[in-house]
Design a protein around this motif. Structure first.
Motif, PDB file in Angstrom:
ATOM      1  N   LEU A 120      38.381  36.130  47.719  1.00 57.66           N
ATOM      2  CA  LEU A 120      37.406  35.459  46.866  1.00 57.66           C
ATOM      3  C   LEU A 120      37.726  35.657  45.389  1.00 57.66           C
ATOM      4  O   LEU A 120      37.599  34.719  44.588  1.00 57.66           O
ATOM      5  N   ALA A 121      38.138  36.864  45.017  1.00 57.46           N
ATOM      6  CA  ALA A 121      38.498  37.121  43.616  1.00 57.46           C
ATOM      7  C   ALA A 121      39.715  36.287  43.216  1.00 57.46           C
ATOM      8  O   ALA A 121      39.772  35.730  42.109  1.00 57.46           O
ATOM      9  N   ARG A 207      37.320  44.951  34.881  1.00 54.24           N
ATOM     10  CA  ARG A 207      38.730  44.587  35.092  1.00 54.24           C
ATOM     11  C   ARG A 207      38.845  43.328  35.949  1.00 54.24           C
ATOM     12  O   ARG A 207      39.681  42.452  35.684  1.00 54.24           O
ATOM     13  N   ILE A 208      37.998  43.235  36.969  1.00 54.23           N
ATOM     14  CA  ILE A 208      37.992  42.030  37.813  1.00 54.23           C
ATOM     15  C   ILE A 208      37.595  40.818  36.971  1.00 54.23           C
ATOM     16  O   ILE A 208      38.242  39.768  37.015  1.00 54.23           O
ATOM     17  N   ALA A 214      41.076  35.411  32.622  1.00 55.00           N
ATOM     18  CA  ALA A 214      42.458  35.082  32.265  1.00 55.00           C
ATOM     19  C   ALA A 214      43.097  34.087  33.218  1.00 55.00           C
ATOM     20  O   ALA A 214      44.219  33.624  32.973  1.00 55.00           O
ATOM     21  N   GLY A 215      42.416  33.761  34.307  1.00 55.61           N
ATOM     22  CA  GLY A 215      42.970  32.847  35.292  1.00 55.61           C
ATOM     23  C   GLY A 215      44.169  33.414  36.014  1.00 55.61           C
ATOM     24  O   GLY A 215      45.100  32.689  36.378  1.00 55.61           O
ATOM     25  N   ASP A 216      44.139  34.747  36.257  1.00 51.45           N
ATOM     26  CA  ASP A 216      45.266  35.438  36.902  1.00 51.45           C
ATOM     27  C   ASP A 216      44.859  35.840  38.320  1.00 51.45           C
ATOM     28  O   ASP A 216      44.246  36.898  38.514  1.00 51.45           O
ATOM     29  N   PRO A 217      45.191  35.026  39.335  1.00 49.04           N
ATOM     30  CA  PRO A 217      44.766  35.321  40.710  1.00 49.04           C
ATOM     31  C   PRO A 217      45.265  36.667  41.236  1.00 49.04           C
ATOM     32  O   PRO A 217      44.508  37.391  41.888  1.00 49.04           O
ATOM     33  N   ASP A 222      44.158  42.219  42.879  1.00 48.37           N
ATOM     34  CA  ASP A 222      44.505  43.642  42.796  1.00 48.37           C
ATOM     35  C   ASP A 222      43.334  44.464  42.269  1.00 48.37           C
ATOM     36  O   ASP A 222      43.056  45.566  42.769  1.00 48.37           O
ATOM     37  N   ALA A 223      42.642  43.933  41.260  1.00 46.68           N
ATOM     38  CA  ALA A 223      41.505  44.662  40.691  1.00 46.68           C
ATOM     39  C   ALA A 223      40.372  44.779  41.699  1.00 46.68           C
ATOM     40  O   ALA A 223      39.711  45.825  41.793  1.00 46.68           O
ATOM     41  N   MET A 224      40.132  43.720  42.478  1.00 42.16           N
ATOM     42  CA  MET A 224      39.100  43.781  43.507  1.00 42.16           C
ATOM     43  C   MET A 224      39.484  44.774  44.601  1.00 42.16           C
ATOM     44  O   MET A 224      38.634  45.548  45.080  1.00 42.16           O
ATOM     45  N   ARG A 225      40.755  44.780  44.978  1.00 39.37           N
ATOM     46  CA  ARG A 225      41.217  45.724  46.010  1.00 39.37           C
ATOM     47  C   ARG A 225      41.003  47.168  45.538  1.00 39.37           C
ATOM     48  O   ARG A 225      40.522  48.021  46.291  1.00 39.37           O
TER      49      ARG A 225
END
Length: 240
Positions: A120-121, A207-208, A214-217, A222-225
Motif C-alpha cells: 500500500l505504501a 519517513r513514510i 517524494a513519489g519514491d515507491p 522500505d520505510a513502511m517495512r
C-alpha cells in the motif's frame, strides 16, 4: 529376593514444569477480579495507575501493560487524563483465554500487515494526489500533537494508515485492510503503549510520509517495512 527397581524415565520424556506466567497475565486476572469484587460495571472508572501499582505491589509499568491487555480486548477504554473506563465485564478465565490466544496470533497479524501495508505504501507513492498528501500530513500533525501532549497518538496513527490506504487506490487491498482492522488495532495499541514508542512511531511515520511526498515507491515500501518491524517489538514483563 532382591526387589526390582522401576525403570527410570528417559530424560527426554520427563514432564516439564509449567511455564511461569507472565506478570501482566497475573495482573490482568487480579484487575478483573477487583472489578467483580468491587461491583464495578460498564461506565465505572478504575483507580489510577499509581494507586493500582501500590495496592498490587508492582511497578506502574507492569500495571500499564495489564491495562493495555484489557484495552485491546475491549474490556476497558484508556482515556488520556481521564483514566481507565470499563466498557464490558468479563470473567477471569475468559479474559486470560483471550489474552493467550491474542499472544499466539500476534506474529500472524504482523505478517499480514507487512504483506498488505508495504504494498500500500508503494502504491501510495505512485498514485497519491494533492488531496491524499494533505490527508497524510493532517494525520501526521494530529499524531504529533497527541504525542506532544503526552498521549500515545493512537488516533493520528490510525488516520495516517487509513490515508495511505486511500492514496493507494486499490479496492481489494482496502477491503482486506478493513477486514483486519480489529486485529490491526490490537497491534497498534500494544506497540504505542511501549515505553518511548509513540515518538519512535511518529518518526517512522514521517519517513513514510516523506517518501510518499517524494513519489519514491521503493523508499516508501522500505520505510513502511521498517516501521512494522518496530510495531512487532512488544515486550511484556514476566514474573520474577
Amino acid at each position: 529376593m532382591r526387589r526390582q527397581e522401576p525403570p527410570s524415565v528417559p530424560a527426554k520424556s520427563r514432564p516439564r514444569p509449567p511455564a511461569r506466567p507472565r506478570l501482566y497475565e497475573q495482573l490482568v486476572e487480579r484487575l478483573v477480579e477487583h472489578m467483580r469484587e468491587a461491583g464495578l460495571g460498564v461506565g465505572d472508572r478504575l483507580p489510577p495507575e499509581r494507586e493500582l501499582a501500590s495496592a498490587l505491589e508492582v511497578s506502574r509499568a507492569s500495571v500499564s501493560q495489564a491495562l493495555v491487555a484489557l484495552e485491546v480486548q475491549g474490556v476497558i477504554e484508556v482515556r488520556h487524563g481521564d483514566g481507565a473506563i470499563i466498557r464490558q465485564t468479563v470473567s477471569e478465565q475468559g479474559v486470560l483465554a483471550l489474552l493467550r490466544d491474542r499472544a499466539n496470533r500476534r506474529a500472524e497479524i504482523i505478517e499480514a500487515r507487512q504483506a498488505l501495508e508495504v504494498k500500500l505504501a508503494e502504491l501510495a507513492a505512485e498514485r497519491r494526489t494533492p488531496e491524499d498528501l494533505a490527508s497524510i500530513d493532517a494525520a501526521l500533525e494530529l499524531m504529533r500533537q497527541e504525542v506532544e501532549n503526552g498521549d500515545r497518538g493512537v488516533t493520528g496513527d490510525e488516520r495516517f494508515h487509513a490515508a495511505i490506504t486511500a492514496a493507494a487506490r486499490s479496492r481489494l487491498l482496502a477491503r482486506m485492510m478493513n477486514e483486519l482492522a480489529p486485529m490491526i488495532r490490537e497491534t497498534r495499541l500494544e506497540s504505542l503503549s511501549q515505553p518511548d514508542r509513540p515518538q519512535a512511531s511518529l518518526d517512522g511515520h514521517e519517513r513514510i510520509g516523506a517518501a510518499i511526498h517524494a513519489g519514491d515507491p521503493k523508499a516508501a515500501a522500505d520505510a513502511m517495512r521498517d516501521h512494522l518491524v518496530l510495531v512487532s517489538r512488544v515486550v511484556a514483563p514476566v514474573a520474577p
